[in-house]
Design an enzyme around this catalytic site. Structure first.
Site, PDB file in Angstrom:
ATOM      1  N   SER A 159       3.920  -7.731  16.975  1.00  0.00           N
ATOM      2  CA  SER A 159       3.768  -6.708  15.471  1.00  0.00           C
ATOM      3  C   SER A 159       2.383  -6.205  15.003  1.00  0.00           C
ATOM      4  CB  SER A 159       4.674  -6.379  14.552  1.00  0.00           C
ATOM      5  OG  SER A 159       4.866  -5.703  14.127  1.00  0.00           O
ATOM      6  N   ASP A 174       2.054  -3.273  17.698  1.00  0.00           N
ATOM      7  CA  ASP A 174       3.122  -3.172  18.632  1.00  0.00           C
ATOM      8  C   ASP A 174       3.789  -1.580  18.777  1.00  0.00           C
ATOM      9  OD1 ASP A 174       4.920  -3.338  16.403  1.00  0.00           O
ATOM     10  OD2 ASP A 174       5.899  -4.021  17.743  1.00  0.00           O
ATOM     11  N   ASP A 194       5.683   0.606  16.831  1.00  0.00           N
ATOM     12  CA  ASP A 194       6.248   1.267  16.362  1.00  0.00           C
ATOM     13  C   ASP A 194       6.440   1.502  15.051  1.00  0.00           C
ATOM     14  OD1 ASP A 194       6.392  -1.512  15.200  1.00  0.00           O
ATOM     15  OD2 ASP A 194       7.945  -2.058  15.887  1.00  0.00           O
TER      16      ASP A 194
END
Ligand code: MG
Length: 440
Positions: free
Chosen positions: A92, A231, A233
């Protein structure tokens, strides 16, 4: 092994090719079904770790479908639409020396129970064996089309918007500029080439890392700026004046406009989110459900209650009509659609979201349990406290404000966060508890 968001660590220390291969074996042994999807973010260590995972999973007889460089939400969406288990090689927003593996089952992040079972399988080492195979596939076209289905693409096209996209060299760079361009948005790209070293800015999308985005908005007279995490999101935003939008306020704005589309107007967020989220949900005719901190927890609560919307203050938003998972592109698409359909600027839209002042402290303590006991005592003795909840840590409500005290899960630190109508009151509330905890 598993933390809040899969397994993470430093590459070469805990995260090695042999770890990834063994994870592949464990996942292949633990899972039902015969196919596992595999994606990775833009980190330099990603391809080798993904390859090792694939080898491990194939050795248990599974078919591995390699999706290549892909934002986590695209992998999750593919997992949901096909009902397959998926693995994402990602850390992430962590610095470039980190990596990790996150497991998704039919579009849903694994539960702590599933992770325990997987971890037991990993350590036991009694793996299935068979002859698997490897295929490659591109799911991005289908994923982008799914996003387009959720918005009024015609309105967006007609609005002739300009948006600055700062992907920070992360996986979001392969979808966000491309999708925006596909609906006629003029994109000003910053760090939109994959860069495993995150050399332009740290991967956390935050105000401190938004300087280039803010400057580009002013320079190009853009309508909106978006920053993504590693990542893809999470998405945070900058308004048309180049002013950073706090994640709580963006979350509240989205709730305000998303909930009226649904019969069931429940929204879920963590106890650390601002009261402005609750205000927005209430004025949308809905009800807010507070949860412990952590997006998988928020996601599970949404699923349990059938809530159409949820998220956290860090830019992670979930639109259940798309999927119950954070998606930076879906969030961006929603905001762009909002600009297009209302014809209002982002700063004007945000006028509908009440403002609060926040005071945040990270307090080093010797013994977090004793610190929490001291905080409890402070709350119980304080006449101003109208209500206490213990959903996650201790949240003491006052007339017009609250204080949240939570021990860190990973270090001897207690976080004290206070919110009130003005800065002075927020600071006074926080100070009271910092004092109680430190005994000073
Ligand atoms: Mg992320």
């Amino acid at each position: 092994m598993f933390g809040t968001n899969g397994v993470r660590g430093i590459v070469g220390e805990t995260i090695t090719a042999s770890f990834a291969r063994r994870m592949g074996q464990a996942v292949g042994t633990w899972m039902e079904g015969d196919t596992v999807l595999l994606g990775r973010d833009a980190r330099d260590s990603g391809p080798a770790l993904a390859q090792a995972f694939a080898e491990g999973a194939m050795s248990t007889g599974k078919t591995v479908i390699d999706l290549g460089l892909c934002p986590t939400p695209a992998v999750q969406w593919a997992s949901m639409s096909r009902g397959h288990v998926a693995a994402v090689v990602t850390a992430s927003h962590n610095p470039p020396e980190y990596n990790g593996i996150k497991i998704i089952r039919a579009g849903v992040e694994t539960t702590p129970d599933e992770e325990d079972a997987l971890e037991a399988c990993y350590h036991q080492g009694d793996f299935a064996s068979g002859t698997g195979s490897l295929q490659t596939e591109d799911v991005l076209d289908a994923y982008l089309a799914a996003i387009t289905d959720h918005v009024d693409a015609r309105a967006i096209r007609a609005a002739t918007l300009r948006v600055v996209v700062d992907a920070g060299g992360g996986a979001g760079c392969v979808v966000v500029p491309r999708w925006l361009a596909s609906v006629g948005v003029d994109v000003v790209p910053i760090s939109c080439e994959p860069d495993g070293a995150f050399s332009d800015r740290p991967s956390e999308p935050s105000e401190a890392n938004a300087a280039a985005c803010m400057a580009a908005i002013r320079q190009y007279n853009a309508d909106l700026g978006v920053l993504l995490d590693g990542d893809g999101d999470r998405a945070v935003f900058v308004d048309e004046n180049g002013d950073y939008i706090w994640g709580d306020r963006a979350l509240a704005l989205a709730a305000l406009h998303e909930l009226p589309r649904h019969e069931n107007r429940l929204a879920c967020t963590a106890v650390s989110s601002s009261t402005c989220v609750e205000d927005a949900v209430t004025s949308a005719g809905g009800e807010l459900v507070w949860t412990p901190v952590g997006s998988p927890v928020v996601a599970r609560e949404m699923a349990r209650r059938g809530a159409p919307f949820g998220g956290e203050d860090n830019g992670g938003m979930m639109f259940a009509r798309h999927m119950i998972g954070k998606d930076g592109l879906m969030t961006t698409a929603f905001m762009v659609e909002l600009l297009a359909t209302t014809g209002k600027s982002m700063s004007t839209l945000l006028d509908d979201v009440p403002r609060y002042a926040l005071s945040k402290h990270k307090v080093r303590v010797q013994d977090p349990d004793r610190a929490m006991a001291a905080a409890e005592q402070q709350a119980s003795q304080d006449d101003g406290v109208v209500r206490v909840d213990t959903i996650d840590g201790l949240k003491a409500y006052y007339e017009g404000g609250w204080v949240l005290i939570r021990p860190s899960g990973t270090e001897p630190v207690v976080r004290v966060q206070a919110e009130a109508a003005d800065e002075g009151s927020a600071q006074a509330l926080a100070r009271k508890f910092v004092k109680a905890i430190t005994g000073l």
